[in-house]
Design a protein around this motif. Structure first.
Motif, short mmCIF file in Angstrom:
data_model
loop_
_atom_site.label_atom_id
_atom_site.label_comp_id
_atom_site.label_asym_id
_atom_site.label_seq_id
_atom_site.Cartn_x
_atom_site.Cartn_y
_atom_site.Cartn_z
N MET A 119 0.86 -1.18 0.00
CA MET A 119 0.00 0.00 0.00
C MET A 119 0.90 1.24 0.00
N PRO A 120 0.73 2.13 -1.00
CA PRO A 120 1.57 3.33 -1.05
C PRO A 120 1.31 4.23 0.15
N THR A 121 2.31 5.02 0.49
CA THR A 121 2.16 5.94 1.61
C THR A 121 1.16 7.04 1.26
N ILE A 122 0.26 7.29 2.18
CA ILE A 122 -0.69 8.39 2.01
C ILE A 122 -0.54 9.32 3.20
N LEU A 123 -0.77 10.59 2.96
CA LEU A 123 -0.72 11.57 4.03
C LEU A 123 -2.01 12.39 3.97
N THR A 124 -2.78 12.32 5.02
CA THR A 124 -4.05 13.04 5.01
C THR A 124 -3.88 14.56 4.91
N PRO A 125 -2.81 15.17 5.46
CA PRO A 125 -2.66 16.62 5.23
C PRO A 125 -2.50 16.95 3.74
N ASP A 126 -1.75 16.11 3.02
CA ASP A 126 -1.59 16.33 1.58
C ASP A 126 -2.91 16.16 0.84
N ILE A 127 -3.70 15.17 1.26
CA ILE A 127 -5.01 14.97 0.65
C ILE A 127 -5.89 16.20 0.88
N CYS A 128 -5.90 16.70 2.11
CA CYS A 128 -6.71 17.89 2.42
C CYS A 128 -6.27 19.11 1.60
N ASP A 129 -4.96 19.26 1.41
CA ASP A 129 -4.45 20.39 0.62
C ASP A 129 -4.87 20.27 -0.84
N ALA A 130 -4.78 19.06 -1.38
CA ALA A 130 -5.08 18.85 -2.80
C ALA A 130 -6.58 18.72 -3.07
N HIS A 131 -7.34 18.32 -2.07
CA HIS A 131 -8.77 18.05 -2.25
C HIS A 131 -9.55 18.68 -1.09
N PRO A 132 -9.74 19.98 -1.10
CA PRO A 132 -10.42 20.63 0.02
C PRO A 132 -11.87 20.18 0.22
N GLU A 133 -12.42 19.46 -0.75
CA GLU A 133 -13.80 18.99 -0.64
C GLU A 133 -13.95 17.76 0.25
N VAL A 134 -12.86 17.11 0.65
CA VAL A 134 -12.99 15.90 1.46
C VAL A 134 -13.56 16.24 2.84
N ALA A 135 -14.27 15.27 3.41
CA ALA A 135 -14.78 15.42 4.77
C ALA A 135 -13.68 14.95 5.74
N VAL A 136 -13.51 15.70 6.82
CA VAL A 136 -12.53 15.33 7.83
C VAL A 136 -13.27 14.86 9.07
N VAL A 137 -12.93 13.65 9.50
CA VAL A 137 -13.56 13.03 10.65
C VAL A 137 -13.03 13.70 11.93
N ASP A 138 -13.92 13.94 12.88
CA ASP A 138 -13.50 14.54 14.16
C ASP A 138 -12.32 13.75 14.74
#
Length: 159
Positions: free
Chosen positions: A1-20
């Motif tokens: 599984m490739p490395t993922i970073l949720t901060p990078d996802i949030c920066d690139a995709h501001p439409e994502v929902a962030v879980v509390d």
């Protein structure tokens, strides 16, 4: 599984929902992602046992266990079965147990906490329905991405 970073996802995709930010990592994988499959149950992990016995195909099992802190809904045996059947991870809105063993498994596990008592088994609950907790509604087929920074939810797979 490739490395993922949720901060990078949030920066690139501001439409994502962030879980509390109420979850802690208990699995051997700090980062995991996959399509969402859901269970809604309360202090009865029968459907969790049923789900991890099936092929996971890289999916993430999202369990709305009502936030209960009175028993564990996932332990070492079910987690080992999830690994053997190809699940990427489990997000448990409830507790897990056997945490020293969970930390050695090739499975992402985020949960509210740990509890030594096992759950009941009465076959109660629902599968593959929208579940809502931690400020987000999880729908089967959405994509969940999790790491030590948090959990984000997207309507589609993100490249």
């Amino acid at each position: 599984m490739p490395t993922i970073l949720t901060p990078d996802i949030c920066d690139a995709h501001p439409e994502v929902a962030v879980v509390d930010p109420i979850f802690a990592n208990f699995g051997g994988l700090d980062a995991f992602y996959g399509p969402v499959r859901t269970i809604k149950c309360f202090e009865d992990n029968s459907l969790v046992k049923q789900a991890v016995a099936e092929q996971g195909d890289g999916a993430v099992l999202v369990v709305d266990a009502g936030g209960s802190s009175r028993c564990a809904m996932l332990g070492d045996m079910l987690a080992e079965q999830a690994v053997a059947n190809g699940w990427a991870g489990v997000v448990m809105y409830g507790c897990v147990r056997d945490v020293d063993i969970l930390a050695t498994l090739d499975l992402g596990i985020q949960a509210l906490g740990s509890h030594p008592r096992r759950s009941e088994k009465h076959g109660e609950g629902q599968r593959d329905i929208p579940v809502t907790f931690a400020g987000v509604t999880f729908n089967p087929g959405q994509w969940l991405y999790a790491d030590n920074n948090g959990i984000v939810l997207a309507d589609r797979e993100l490249a």
